[in-house]
Design a protein around this motif. Structure first.
Motif, PDB file in Angstrom:
ATOM      1  N   ASP A 143     108.393 -47.538  38.111  1.00 22.04           N
ATOM      2  CA  ASP A 143     109.795 -47.894  37.851  1.00 22.04           C
ATOM      3  C   ASP A 143     109.896 -49.220  37.110  1.00 22.04           C
ATOM      4  OD1 ASP A 143     110.701 -45.584  39.085  1.00 22.04           O
ATOM      5  OD2 ASP A 143     111.174 -46.587  40.994  1.00 22.04           O
ATOM      6  N   ARG A 144     109.125 -50.207  37.534  1.00 22.39           N
ATOM      7  CA  ARG A 144     109.164 -51.528  36.888  1.00 22.39           C
ATOM      8  C   ARG A 144     108.702 -51.455  35.436  1.00 22.39           C
ATOM      9  NH1 ARG A 144     108.219 -56.300  40.908  1.00 22.39           N
ATOM     10  NH2 ARG A 144     108.901 -55.381  42.870  1.00 22.39           N
ATOM     11  N   LEU A 145     107.670 -50.643  35.191  1.00 23.86           N
ATOM     12  CA  LEU A 145     107.172 -50.500  33.823  1.00 23.86           C
ATOM     13  C   LEU A 145     108.210 -49.828  32.935  1.00 23.86           C
ATOM     14  CD1 LEU A 145     103.493 -49.476  34.599  1.00 23.86           C
ATOM     15  CD2 LEU A 145     104.284 -51.675  33.703  1.00 23.86           C
ATOM     16  N   VAL A 146     108.867 -48.810  33.458  1.00 23.76           N
ATOM     17  CA  VAL A 146     109.926 -48.134  32.689  1.00 23.76           C
ATOM     18  C   VAL A 146     111.049 -49.116  32.391  1.00 23.76           C
ATOM     19  CG1 VAL A 146     111.711 -46.338  32.817  1.00 23.76           C
ATOM     20  CG2 VAL A 146     109.345 -45.806  33.451  1.00 23.76           C
ATOM     21  N   ARG A 147     111.430 -49.937  33.381  1.00 21.24           N
ATOM     22  CA  ARG A 147     112.471 -50.944  33.161  1.00 21.24           C
ATOM     23  C   ARG A 147     112.047 -51.960  32.116  1.00 21.24           C
ATOM     24  NH1 ARG A 147     113.085 -53.145  38.534  1.00 21.24           N
ATOM     25  NH2 ARG A 147     112.325 -51.302  39.575  1.00 21.24           N
ATOM     26  N   ARG A 148     110.763 -52.139  31.941  1.00 28.17           N
ATOM     27  CA  ARG A 148     110.249 -53.041  30.906  1.00 28.17           C
ATOM     28  C   ARG A 148     110.131 -52.356  29.538  1.00 28.17           C
ATOM     29  NH1 ARG A 148     107.759 -57.832  32.039  1.00 28.17           N
ATOM     30  NH2 ARG A 148     107.843 -58.522  34.199  1.00 28.17           N
ATOM     31  N   GLY A 149     110.535 -51.095  29.491  1.00 28.70           N
ATOM     32  CA  GLY A 149     110.545 -50.388  28.212  1.00 28.70           C
ATOM     33  C   GLY A 149     109.296 -49.596  27.888  1.00 28.70           C
ATOM     34  N   ILE A 150     108.425 -49.400  28.871  1.00 27.95           N
ATOM     35  CA  ILE A 150     107.213 -48.633  28.646  1.00 27.95           C
ATOM     36  C   ILE A 150     107.490 -47.182  29.055  1.00 27.95           C
ATOM     37  CG2 ILE A 150     104.781 -48.342  29.251  1.00 27.95           C
ATOM     38  CD1 ILE A 150     104.759 -51.386  29.864  1.00 27.95           C
ATOM     39  N   ASN A 151     107.435 -46.276  28.096  1.00 23.62           N
ATOM     40  CA  ASN A 151     107.700 -44.870  28.358  1.00 23.62           C
ATOM     41  C   ASN A 151     106.452 -44.235  28.944  1.00 23.62           C
ATOM     42  OD1 ASN A 151     108.398 -42.202  28.460  1.00 23.62           O
ATOM     43  ND2 ASN A 151     108.674 -41.972  26.249  1.00 23.62           N
ATOM     44  N   LEU A 152     106.466 -43.996  30.245  1.00 28.43           N
ATOM     45  CA  LEU A 152     105.313 -43.434  30.921  1.00 28.43           C
ATOM     46  C   LEU A 152     105.308 -41.911  30.889  1.00 28.43           C
ATOM     47  CD1 LEU A 152     105.117 -45.757  34.048  1.00 28.43           C
ATOM     48  CD2 LEU A 152     103.768 -45.889  31.945  1.00 28.43           C
ATOM     49  N   GLY A 153     106.438 -41.308  30.645  1.00 25.37           N
ATOM     50  CA  GLY A 153     106.503 -39.855  30.615  1.00 25.37           C
ATOM     51  C   GLY A 153     106.256 -39.223  31.969  1.00 25.37           C
ATOM     52  N   LEU A 154     106.492 -39.963  33.021  1.00 24.29           N
ATOM     53  CA  LEU A 154     106.296 -39.428  34.372  1.00 24.29           C
ATOM     54  C   LEU A 154     107.587 -38.864  34.938  1.00 24.29           C
ATOM     55  CD1 LEU A 154     104.051 -42.225  35.925  1.00 24.29           C
ATOM     56  CD2 LEU A 154     103.324 -40.014  35.058  1.00 24.29           C
TER      57      LEU A 154
END
Length: 154
Positions: A143-154
């Motif tokens: 969640d934190r990575l997505v909020r930082r703009g990293i598209n994890l595709g999970l």
């Protein structure tokens, strides 16, 4: 990194008034962690997204060798940089290890996101100019990575 395993073993024996086989003590001291399976999809997603990752660990030679013998697919090859305290003779939260890791990464500290389960290590990374997050769980990190703009595709 200030002393080798034989030196540590001798000091341990003297401090505890005990005798032990150095190899058995190393194995007992090293076999304390289990693979954090829920983090594997997050690491895989970072790799798929071409996000460069590194490993910064406080460890000793016997512990690192133990982890490599376990043949975890993520060690050491999945990380662009691996900085181990016993090799660089500095340990988290000392500033020196963060400076060494940033130099090895070849990027400005402000471009590094550091994740650690100890608040004191996160605070030290921030003091070194890094972005940093306290690790709570794999889903929280995702969640934190997505909020930082990293598209994890999970």
């Amino acid at each position: 990194g200030a002393i080798d395993w034989c030196g540590f073993h001798a000091l341990f024996g003297a401090a505890t008034g005990s005798t032990s086989d150095p190899d058995r003590l190393a194995e007992a001291a090293s076999d304390m962690f289990a693979l954090n399976v829920p983090i594997l999809p997050v690491l895989g997603a970072l790799e798929k997204a071409c996000v460069r990752t590194g490993l910064l660990s406080n460890t000793c030679a016997p512990h690192w060798e133990h982890l490599l013998r376990r043949r975890y697919a993520i060690l050491p090859g999945r990380f662009a940089e691996v900085v181990l305290s016993h090799e660089v003779r500095a340990a988290k939260p000392d500033r020196a290890i963060y400076d060494i890791a940033a130099a090895r990464a070849g990027v400005p500290p402000a471009e590094i996101l550091f994740v650690d389960d100890l608040e004191e290590n996160v605070a030290a990374a921030r003091a070194a100019g890094w972005e940093a997050e306290v690790f709570v769980s794999a889903p929280d990190l995702a969640d934190r990575l997505v909020r930082r703009g990293i598209n994890l595709g999970l």
